[in-house]
Design an enzyme around this catalytic site. Structure first.
Site, PDB file in Angstrom:
ATOM      1  N   GLN A 159      -9.150 -21.997  -1.285  1.00  0.00           N
ATOM      2  CA  GLN A 159      -9.831 -20.966  -0.494  1.00  0.00           C
ATOM      3  C   GLN A 159     -10.276 -19.820  -1.402  1.00  0.00           C
ATOM      4  O   GLN A 159      -9.581 -19.479  -2.346  1.00  0.00           O
ATOM      5  CB  GLN A 159      -8.866 -20.409   0.569  1.00  0.00           C
ATOM      6  CG  GLN A 159      -9.482 -19.333   1.458  1.00  0.00           C
ATOM      7  CD  GLN A 159      -8.443 -18.498   2.205  1.00  0.00           C
ATOM      8  OE1 GLN A 159      -8.187 -17.340   1.903  1.00  0.00           O
ATOM      9  NE2 GLN A 159      -7.814 -19.114   3.195  1.00  0.00           N
ATOM     10  N   HIS A 177     -11.814 -15.726  -1.798  1.00  0.00           N
ATOM     11  CA  HIS A 177     -12.210 -14.422  -1.275  1.00  0.00           C
ATOM     12  C   HIS A 177     -13.660 -14.168  -1.692  1.00  0.00           C
ATOM     13  O   HIS A 177     -14.008 -14.370  -2.851  1.00  0.00           O
ATOM     14  CB  HIS A 177     -11.371 -13.296  -1.889  1.00  0.00           C
ATOM     15  CG  HIS A 177      -9.947 -13.274  -1.434  1.00  0.00           C
ATOM     16  ND1 HIS A 177      -8.974 -12.584  -2.119  1.00  0.00           N
ATOM     17  CD2 HIS A 177      -9.339 -13.834  -0.367  1.00  0.00           C
ATOM     18  CE1 HIS A 177      -7.810 -12.721  -1.492  1.00  0.00           C
ATOM     19  NE2 HIS A 177      -8.006 -13.481  -0.429  1.00  0.00           N
ATOM     20  N   GLU A 182     -13.005 -16.472   2.745  1.00  0.00           N
ATOM     21  CA  GLU A 182     -12.460 -15.359   3.512  1.00  0.00           C
ATOM     22  C   GLU A 182     -13.128 -14.079   3.024  1.00  0.00           C
ATOM     23  O   GLU A 182     -13.091 -13.762   1.835  1.00  0.00           O
ATOM     24  CB  GLU A 182     -10.944 -15.268   3.304  1.00  0.00           C
ATOM     25  CG  GLU A 182     -10.307 -14.124   4.080  1.00  0.00           C
ATOM     26  CD  GLU A 182      -8.803 -13.975   3.820  1.00  0.00           C
ATOM     27  OE1 GLU A 182      -8.347 -14.376   2.729  1.00  0.00           O
ATOM     28  OE2 GLU A 182      -8.104 -13.452   4.692  1.00  0.00           O
ATOM     29  N   GLU A 230      -6.686 -16.113   9.712  1.00  0.00           N
ATOM     30  CA  GLU A 230      -5.358 -16.325   9.102  1.00  0.00           C
ATOM     31  C   GLU A 230      -4.543 -15.047   8.958  1.00  0.00           C
ATOM     32  O   GLU A 230      -3.427 -15.092   8.476  1.00  0.00           O
ATOM     33  CB  GLU A 230      -5.475 -17.001   7.734  1.00  0.00           C
ATOM     34  CG  GLU A 230      -5.974 -16.090   6.632  1.00  0.00           C
ATOM     35  CD  GLU A 230      -6.046 -16.755   5.258  1.00  0.00           C
ATOM     36  OE1 GLU A 230      -5.670 -17.926   5.127  1.00  0.00           O
ATOM     37  OE2 GLU A 230      -6.489 -16.085   4.334  1.00  0.00           O
ATOM     38  N   GLN A 264       0.097 -19.004   5.941  1.00  0.00           N
ATOM     39  CA  GLN A 264      -0.246 -18.450   4.637  1.00  0.00           C
ATOM     40  C   GLN A 264       0.973 -17.667   4.163  1.00  0.00           C
ATOM     41  O   GLN A 264       1.333 -16.653   4.768  1.00  0.00           O
ATOM     42  CB  GLN A 264      -1.464 -17.530   4.777  1.00  0.00           C
ATOM     43  CG  GLN A 264      -1.669 -16.604   3.596  1.00  0.00           C
ATOM     44  CD  GLN A 264      -2.753 -15.560   3.834  1.00  0.00           C
ATOM     45  OE1 GLN A 264      -3.715 -15.510   3.101  1.00  0.00           O
ATOM     46  NE2 GLN A 264      -2.616 -14.745   4.868  1.00  0.00           N
ATOM     47  N   ASP A 298      -2.629 -15.011  -3.990  1.00  0.00           N
ATOM     48  CA  ASP A 298      -3.812 -14.229  -3.638  1.00  0.00           C
ATOM     49  C   ASP A 298      -3.631 -12.741  -3.903  1.00  0.00           C
ATOM     50  O   ASP A 298      -4.457 -11.939  -3.485  1.00  0.00           O
ATOM     51  CB  ASP A 298      -4.174 -14.458  -2.167  1.00  0.00           C
ATOM     52  CG  ASP A 298      -3.059 -14.023  -1.234  1.00  0.00           C
ATOM     53  OD1 ASP A 298      -1.943 -13.751  -1.719  1.00  0.00           O
ATOM     54  OD2 ASP A 298      -3.297 -13.947  -0.020  1.00  0.00           O
ATOM     55  N   SER A 326      -4.401 -18.877  -1.226  1.00  0.00           N
ATOM     56  CA  SER A 326      -4.884 -18.379   0.060  1.00  0.00           C
ATOM     57  C   SER A 326      -5.802 -17.197  -0.234  1.00  0.00           C
ATOM     58  O   SER A 326      -5.645 -16.106   0.285  1.00  0.00           O
ATOM     59  CB  SER A 326      -3.743 -18.005   0.988  1.00  0.00           C
ATOM     60  OG  SER A 326      -2.779 -17.211   0.355  1.00  0.00           O
TER      61      SER A 326
END
Lengths: 751, 163
Positions: free
Chosen positions: A148, A150, A177, A228, A303, A342, A369
């Site tokens: 995933q 950002h 995200e 999430e 997460q 993350d 995440s």
């Protein structure tokens, strides 16, 4: 010279103090504050008492004393049909079953469904790092690992978001995200990321992480497709401070599903400690409560792995082990793991790599995440543990270990095209819907930008007003699709409609679901992890393996041949057979077989003619005459140098390989001996080659040379040049012909 | 348009070559919508949106004709019921329960859903308000959501989480 006093440490320690790792905070373990990773003396003994099909005591707490977390877990979270069996198993036995490849994942899942939080905390605390990796490899729900990203920036600039979203999607991230520095910008960010992702790859899920009501609203309009940031905490007071209860979270979980949105909850070590609410419990035990609750309320995934509190865990002994244990515990509860990494947990590159690497190697549903696909300064979640600064590092790590961390190399030209196309599409939609107008200059800057600082001055109020218009105008994904279609982006409009249709079956609401680029759902249901030891489980397909292996920096012999050819000159023409010299000032420079043919540039960047020019000039300065002779029967520098010396009237020869390694030889020495050697070819300068020439002349005259020191530095010279050396030597060797005589080369034009 | 319209040919990490097969196919619980029977995504025939329209009708052409509205993009309760059965068959009855509550919530408007969420947050409601709301939901065909609220009323009272 200052001698340190007793109050000041010696230079060695002062030097160590200056290293970046010492910017990190390290805490003394303190269970009373919750500053303890795996086990606190205040953690309860695991235990479960069931009476008439009802939990009347759990982990040492009687039913009438259950707090709201205990109550929810006891009523909804445990499979009572297996509880007695699993609670009776010794901790070590359950730990071994979690790790052993011959115990199927399904069996571990079956047992853990009846285990209390304290039981799983005790079990996970037993696993050593390598065992955690084995457990993760076996227990994650989805067979295919994923990642995933950002995607955010300081300005909420839509064109940059679209370009960066396309970039992230192209790199292989399957979830994107975003979030905002300015809350009201959120609808604009969601739209920009949606458009960008559709350009970069089909099937990427989009999240806009903001406060719950707005996040749900964006999802209800189809602008985002997962959530999430639904946080759980391990103690009741902290949970309540978070303005929720297990029941409100359970309801919210259903609310997301009712609108067809994938959702996972967030938890992770350190949150309770930071809020002074750990109640003396270990981080792992509190997280065990969160995970049990996540399962109990029906979330498909979690997460965790520290998240915002990662550096709290990182500050105590065994903290990183605790973070990974959290991820594995999620998997044991049969949930999707989105495995943290993350938040930048250290100023030290080594520590932050050490934190992430085991998870990359073991493979997770989502290794990060939130890998910061943008630069650190643009990450509005705060810097991730890995960011745009580290994408090439990560791609190299995947390749080094032959593992799939979810990312791939994209050719530079393709990134350029994708970014332009995404930014153009985003601009067209904003203009078409009357949201905002962006200038050509702005677009060009967004396409080229490595980060928002490259955008110059932008109109941030325009973003705010666009976001306002999206929200108040009630724009939905259908409006975005129509606008893309109307402005000539039919393929992207079609892609978003396909995705919208695919979501309606709800298949992606199952545990650990992602869409692949053909919009197939990969989940615990459709792509179940079947690891059972070597030779089983996930293995990248050959095309996927090629993506992992073929990083853009890789060079082969053909690349190098072309590079060398570009430096070729009309010099060093053969000038007849090499004859023995008689003049005592005659010094022969012997060169390797590919010089003047395929090899034209040495590792220092100097061309071979330039190097020869300096050597000849050095000889001349000291009154000697040099000539260049190519030896065609060997690539060995010692033999070349010795053969050159034996041809020379002075008995002194210089050996030079095309790559730039050079030595001085004398006719009576053994082949492997020499008078001077410049072994670090990449670092040899013009001045040093000239000195080498001058020293060879001094040897020839019987004068005293002024030996040069090999130029060493602290760089990874070998890492940088070894691949080139291998290719250069291959070019050299291709010209070797045993028995082929040496030949004189024209020195014309060398000086 | 030129440029990237032609999509990248490469198979991404998700575009795995070894395509997974369906893992278990429990009986379908959904009534009108036979949602994703193989759990494999893509567009399956028979899946309907909340509006009742077959998913296959939700085309770009329909968007051009201005025929698509929000209920056409919302998931059908039958699809959620079906997914609940799949989750149950894959070792997660809690996820199944969540999806069944979600199926109930498809009948409520967004504002009402958010209002119930708000009512469940700590200190927002009295026990009586929660039980009243529960009874109302039960009466409107949302028994699972009603049970959640009724249980909240009980525990909130004991733990001091009521208004």
């Amino acid at each position: 010279m200052t001698v340190p006093g007793p109050e000041q440490p010696v230079g060695r320690i002062r030097f160590m103090d200056q290293q970046r790792v010492n910017l990190d905070g390290f805490a003394v373990e303190d269970p009373d504050l919750g500053l303890v990773a795996l086990r606190s003396p205040h953690d309860p003994e695991p235990g479960l008492v069931i009476s008439d099909g009802r939990v009347v005591e759990m982990d040492g707490v009687a039913e009438q004393d259950f707090d709201s977390l205990d109550a929810y877990i006891a009523r909804h979270g445990l499979d009572l049909s297996v509880a007695a069996e699993v609670m009776a198993l010794p901790d070590t036995e359950l730990a071994r079953r979690a790790v052993r490849p011959d115990v199927p994942r399904a069996e571990v899942i079956r047992l853990c469904a009846g285990a209390t939080p304290a039981k799983l905390a005790r079990v996970l605390a037993l696993l050593r790092p390598a065992e955690l990796m084995m457990a993760m490899t076996k227990l994650r729900g989805r067979r295919t690992p994923s990642n995933q990203a950002h995607v955010t920036n300081r300005l909420d600039d839509p064109l940059l978001l679209a370009a960066d979203s396309a970039t992230a999607a192209a790199f292989g991230f399957r979830e994107i995200e975003t979030t905002v520095p300015v809350l009201a910008d959120a609808p604009s960010n969601a739209v920009a990321c949606l458009i960008g992702a559709a350009v970069g790859s089909q099937g990427v899920l989009i999240q806009c992480s903001v406060e719950e009501a707005l996040e749900l609203e964006l999802g209800m309009r189809g602008l985002t497709s997962y959530a999430e940031t639904v946080s759980l905490y391990g103690t009741e007071p902290v949970f309540t401070d978070g303005d929720d209860t297990p029941w409100s979270k359970a309801f919210l979980t259903s609310a997301y599903a009712s609108r067809g949105m994938k959702m996972r909850v967030s938890s992770g070590a350190g949150a309770e400690v930071l809020m002074a609410g750990a109640e003396g419990k270990s981080m792992l035990y509190l997280e065990a409560r969160c995970i049990a609750l996540a399962r109990a309320i029906g979330a498909q995934g979690v997460q965790n792995g520290g998240i915002d509190g990662a550096s709290v865990a990182g500050s105590v002994p065994r903290g990183l082990r605790e973070l990974m244990a959290e991820n594995v515990m999620v998997m044991m509860r049969n949930l999707e793991s989105c495995s943290g990494n993350d938040a930048l947990m250290s100023e030290s590159d080594m520590r932050r790599t050490s934190r992430t690497l085991p998870i990359v190697l073991a493979g997770s549903d989502f290794v990060f995440s939130g890998f910061g696909s943008i630069q650190r300064y643009d990450n509005m979640f705060g810097p991730s543990n890995f960011n745009a600064e580290d994408i090439d590092d990560f791609l190299a790590m995947q390749r080094d270990w032959g593992v799939d961390g979810g990312l791939r190399t994209v050719p530079a030209s393709e990134i350029g095209e994708l970014r332009r196309y995404a930014a153009q599409a985003c601009r067209a939609v904003y203009q078409h819907l009357g949201l905002a107008d962006f200038t050509d200059d702005h677009l060009e800057r967004a396409v080229d930008a490595a980060g928002s600082k490259d955008l110059g001055e932008t109109d941030t109020l325009a973003v705010l007003s666009a976001a306002h218009a999206i929200r108040e105008g009630g724009l939905t994904v259908v409006d975005i699709v129509a606008a893309l279609d109307d402005t000539g982006y039919e393929a992207e409009a079609e892609a978003i409609m396909e995705m919208t249709r695919a979501r309606l079956s709800g298949d992606y609401l199952q545990t650990a679901a992602i869409f692949d680029e053909e919009l197939r759902v990969l989940s615990l249901v459709t792509d179940p992890n079947d690891y059972a030891g070597p030779g089983t489980g996930y293995e990248p397909s050959p095309p996927r393996q090629a993506e992992i292996d073929e990083i853009r920096q890789a060079r082969g012999v053909d690349d190098l041949r072309a590079e060398q050819a570009s430096a070729a000159e009309l010099l060093l023409a053969p000038a007849g057979p090499a004859l023995a010299g008689q003049d005592p000032r005659d010094v022969v420079i012997g060169v390797s077989p590919a010089v003047g043919r395929d090899v034209w540039r040495s590792l220092s960047g100097l061309t071979v003619p330039e190097v020869l020019g300096e050597l000849l000039a050095g000889l001349e300065e000291e009154g000697c005459a040099g000539r260049v002779v190519r030896f065609n029967d060997t690539v060995d520098l010692g033999r070349i140098g010795l053969a050159a010396a034996r041809l020379a009237g002075s008995g002194i020869g210089i050996g030079l390989q095309g790559k730039g390694t050079a030595l001085i030889h004398r006719r009576d020495l053994a082949p492997l001996a020499n008078l001077e050697l410049y072994s670090v070819a990449p670092a040899v300068t013009r001045e040093l080659y000239r000195l080498l020439g001058a020293n060879a002349a001094r040897h020839a005259k019987g004068a005293t040379p002024d030996p040069a020191r090999n130029p060493y530095n602290d760089e990874a010279i070998e890492a940088r040049y070894h691949t080139t050396v291998i290719a250069l030597m291959a070019l050299e060797r291709a010209w070797v012909q045993p028995g082929e005589p040496a030949e004189q080369l024209s020195a014309e034009g060398l000086q | 348009m030129t440029g990237v319209g032609e999509r990248r040919p490469s198979a991404g990490p998700p575009a795995s070559a070894d395509q997974p097969v369906s893992g278990g196919q429990p009986g379908r619980a959904g009534q009108p919508a036979s949602a994703g029977q193989d759990g494999g995504g893509g567009e399956q025939p028979g899946v309907r949106a909340l509006s009742g329209r077959p998913v296959s009708e939700l085309t770009l052409e329909a968007v051009r004709r201005g025929e698509i509205s929000l209920p056409d993009l919302r998931i059908h309760p039958g699809s959620l019921e079906h997914q609940a059965a799949v989750a149950e068959a894959h070792g997660n009855p809690q996820l199944a329960e969540n999806l069944r509550r979600a199926a109930e919530l498809t009948t409520l408007g967004d504002d009402e859903v958010l209002a119930i969420y708000e009512a469940l947050r700590p200190g927002r409601s009295t026990a009586t308000q929660l039980t009243t709301l529960a009874a109302s939901l039960d009466g409107r065909g949302l028994p699972r959501c009603a049970a959640l609220l009724a249980e909240a009323a009980e525990i909130y009272t004991r733990r001091g989480l009521t208004a």
